[in-house]
Motif scaffolding. Structure first.
Motif, PDB file in Angstrom:
ATOM      1  N   ALA A 252      40.197  37.371  41.754  1.00 48.62           N
ATOM      2  CA  ALA A 252      39.373  38.078  40.774  1.00 48.62           C
ATOM      3  C   ALA A 252      39.676  39.572  40.769  1.00 48.62           C
ATOM      4  CB  ALA A 252      37.895  37.831  41.061  1.00 48.62           C
ATOM      5  N   ASP A 253      39.975  40.147  41.950  1.00 48.73           N
ATOM      6  CA  ASP A 253      40.299  41.576  41.998  1.00 48.73           C
ATOM      7  C   ASP A 253      41.582  41.864  41.237  1.00 48.73           C
ATOM      8  OD1 ASP A 253      38.084  42.058  43.565  1.00 48.73           O
ATOM      9  OD2 ASP A 253      39.186  42.053  45.461  1.00 48.73           O
ATOM     10  N   VAL A 254      42.557  40.974  41.379  1.00 48.17           N
ATOM     11  CA  VAL A 254      43.839  41.152  40.711  1.00 48.17           C
ATOM     12  C   VAL A 254      43.662  41.068  39.193  1.00 48.17           C
ATOM     13  CG1 VAL A 254      46.065  40.030  40.319  1.00 48.17           C
ATOM     14  CG2 VAL A 254      45.241  40.382  42.656  1.00 48.17           C
ATOM     15  N   PHE A 255      42.904  40.084  38.736  1.00 50.37           N
ATOM     16  CA  PHE A 255      42.695  39.934  37.294  1.00 50.37           C
ATOM     17  C   PHE A 255      41.825  41.060  36.731  1.00 50.37           C
ATOM     18  CE2 PHE A 255      44.561  35.832  37.847  1.00 50.37           C
ATOM     19  CZ  PHE A 255      45.054  35.492  36.598  1.00 50.37           C
ATOM     20  N   ARG A 256      40.931  41.586  37.526  1.00 48.94           N
ATOM     21  CA  ARG A 256      40.119  42.724  37.089  1.00 48.94           C
ATOM     22  C   ARG A 256      41.008  43.915  36.763  1.00 48.94           C
ATOM     23  NH1 ARG A 256      35.747  45.738  41.069  1.00 48.94           N
ATOM     24  NH2 ARG A 256      35.113  47.425  39.646  1.00 48.94           N
ATOM     25  N   VAL A 257      41.928  44.228  37.681  1.00 46.91           N
ATOM     26  CA  VAL A 257      42.847  45.343  37.448  1.00 46.91           C
ATOM     27  C   VAL A 257      43.773  45.022  36.274  1.00 46.91           C
ATOM     28  CG1 VAL A 257      44.676  46.763  38.454  1.00 46.91           C
ATOM     29  CG2 VAL A 257      42.725  46.054  39.863  1.00 46.91           C
ATOM     30  N   GLY A 258      44.300  43.791  36.240  1.00 46.90           N
ATOM     31  CA  GLY A 258      45.188  43.400  35.162  1.00 46.90           C
ATOM     32  C   GLY A 258      44.514  43.459  33.803  1.00 46.90           C
ATOM     33  N   HIS A 259      43.257  43.040  33.743  1.00 53.35           N
ATOM     34  CA  HIS A 259      42.495  43.060  32.481  1.00 53.35           C
ATOM     35  C   HIS A 259      42.409  44.478  31.931  1.00 53.35           C
ATOM     36  CE1 HIS A 259      39.200  42.026  29.671  1.00 53.35           C
ATOM     37  NE2 HIS A 259      38.670  43.175  30.055  1.00 53.35           N
ATOM     38  N   HIS A 260      42.071  45.431  32.785  1.00 57.31           N
ATOM     39  CA  HIS A 260      41.893  46.796  32.299  1.00 57.31           C
ATOM     40  C   HIS A 260      43.228  47.495  32.082  1.00 57.31           C
ATOM     41  CE1 HIS A 260      37.540  46.843  32.338  1.00 57.31           C
ATOM     42  NE2 HIS A 260      37.602  46.163  33.476  1.00 57.31           N
ATOM     43  N   TYR A 261      44.256  47.074  32.819  1.00 55.23           N
ATOM     44  CA  TYR A 261      45.594  47.593  32.518  1.00 55.23           C
ATOM     45  C   TYR A 261      46.024  47.144  31.122  1.00 55.23           C
ATOM     46  CZ  TYR A 261      50.670  48.138  32.651  1.00 55.23           C
ATOM     47  OH  TYR A 261      51.964  48.462  32.349  1.00 55.23           O
ATOM     48  N   ALA A 262      45.784  45.877  30.791  1.00 55.29           N
ATOM     49  CA  ALA A 262      46.146  45.381  29.467  1.00 55.29           C
ATOM     50  C   ALA A 262      45.376  46.107  28.372  1.00 55.29           C
ATOM     51  CB  ALA A 262      45.894  43.877  29.386  1.00 55.29           C
ATOM     52  N   ARG A 263      44.117  46.440  28.647  1.00 54.76           N
ATOM     53  CA  ARG A 263      43.282  47.105  27.650  1.00 54.76           C
ATOM     54  C   ARG A 263      43.697  48.551  27.403  1.00 54.76           C
ATOM     55  NH1 ARG A 263      38.238  45.073  26.246  1.00 54.76           N
ATOM     56  NH2 ARG A 263      37.330  47.170  26.273  1.00 54.76           N
ATOM     57  N   THR A 264      44.454  49.139  28.314  1.00 54.15           N
ATOM     58  CA  THR A 264      44.915  50.517  28.081  1.00 54.15           C
ATOM     59  C   THR A 264      45.874  50.595  26.908  1.00 54.15           C
ATOM     60  OG1 THR A 264      46.827  50.376  29.571  1.00 54.15           O
ATOM     61  CG2 THR A 264      44.712  51.034  30.553  1.00 54.15           C
ATOM     62  N   GLY A 265      46.492  49.450  26.555  1.00 55.77           N
ATOM     63  CA  GLY A 265      47.467  49.471  25.470  1.00 55.77           C
ATOM     64  C   GLY A 265      48.728  50.211  25.834  1.00 55.77           C
TER      65      GLY A 265
END
Length: 269
Positions: A233-246
């Motif tokens: 979950a920690d990995v996907f949390r960071v990945g989710h917000h990295y993707a949202r940075t565009g």
């Protein structure tokens, strides 16, 4: 997966206990909208000997900066890892565990059709006694270093390269070319330029590879987001917000061109 959302859906389908497996771990579904990364401490690590191409390092640092813009705190941490050695003991462990028995089931004439890559590995590992002990010992040491420098110090994830360079020929024959030059240093042409092997060895440590852009030659570059054992979950949390940075649109609305190139054998592809 093409997007983080696709990957989250796939992970939620695949993970967890299954009647046919006794190794499945209980888990919670990965959330669609994870908490923000504001104030989250992330560690950034680069090879200790500076063996990384300029494009790959630059894109990695830009990706880390995008997470800082999203509110994360990124600090550089040095890990004392030799990825060339990691690759060697990993392959030895694979042969020691099952690969030799797997190959014993093939008739001798089957190896005439084997790739040069497989024949190379057979020559190196096939006629010796291989053990998993070196891999088990090294994995314990690497895990201990991550606990000491990362997880016990409050870091939630590690950011590191996926590959150390993007200029190896696609048809590179490791049986013929044993070493390659990366940032002025000679590394093994098989796994000496790869930073995914540590997390093959530390197989309970989740690692998510995300694109960071493209090198000057058009080849994609990438970053791994790595969490503590079983902390997907920690990995996907960071990945989710990295993707949202565009920060990177690669594989979403931007795709690398497929261009003609001349192989080392002189054949156009």
């Amino acid at each position: 997966a093409r997007t983080l959302e696709d990957l989250r859906l796939m992970q939620n389908v695949m993970q967890g206990p299954h009647p046919a497996s006794y190794t499945g771990m209980p888990c919670e579904p990965l959330p669609e909208h994870p908490e923000s990364v504001s104030g989250l401490r992330l560690a950034l690590t680069l090879p200790k000997d500076g063996v990384i191409c300029a494009d790959n390092e630059r894109q990695l640092r830009h990706a880390a900066a995008a997470l800082v813009d999203a509110g994360a705190i990124v600090e550089e941490v040095q890990l004392d890892w030799d990825v060339g050695r990691v690759g060697d003991v990993l392959i030895e462990a694979i042969f020691g565990l099952f690969f030799a028995e797997y190959l014993d089931a093939f008739p001798a004439q089957a190896f005439e059709r084997a790739t040069p890559y497989l024949r190379h590995l057979m020559r190196r590992y096939g006629d010796r006694r291989n053990s998993i002990m070196a891999a088990a010992t090294l994995a314990s040491q690497m895990h201990g270093e991550m606990v000491e420098k990362l997880w016990s110090r409050g870091f939630s994830a590690l950011l590191c390269p996926t590959l150390l360079c993007s200029d190896l020929p696609a048809d590179l024959d490791i049986a013929e070319v044993s070493h390659w030059t990366v940032a002025g240093r000679s590394v093994g042409s098989y796994l000496g330029w790869v930073w995914t092997t540590p997390f093959n060895l530390l197989s309970r440590t989740p690692a998510l590879a995300v694109p960071t852009g493209r090198a000057a030659n058009g080849v994609p570059t990438g970053m791994q987001i790595v969490g503590a054992p079983f902390q997907d979950a920690d990995v996907f949390r960071v990945g989710h917000h990295y993707a949202r940075t565009g920060f990177v649109r690669l594989f979403q609305d931007e795709f690398p061109d497929l261009a003609e190139f001349e192989t080392t054998t002189g054949v156009q592809a």
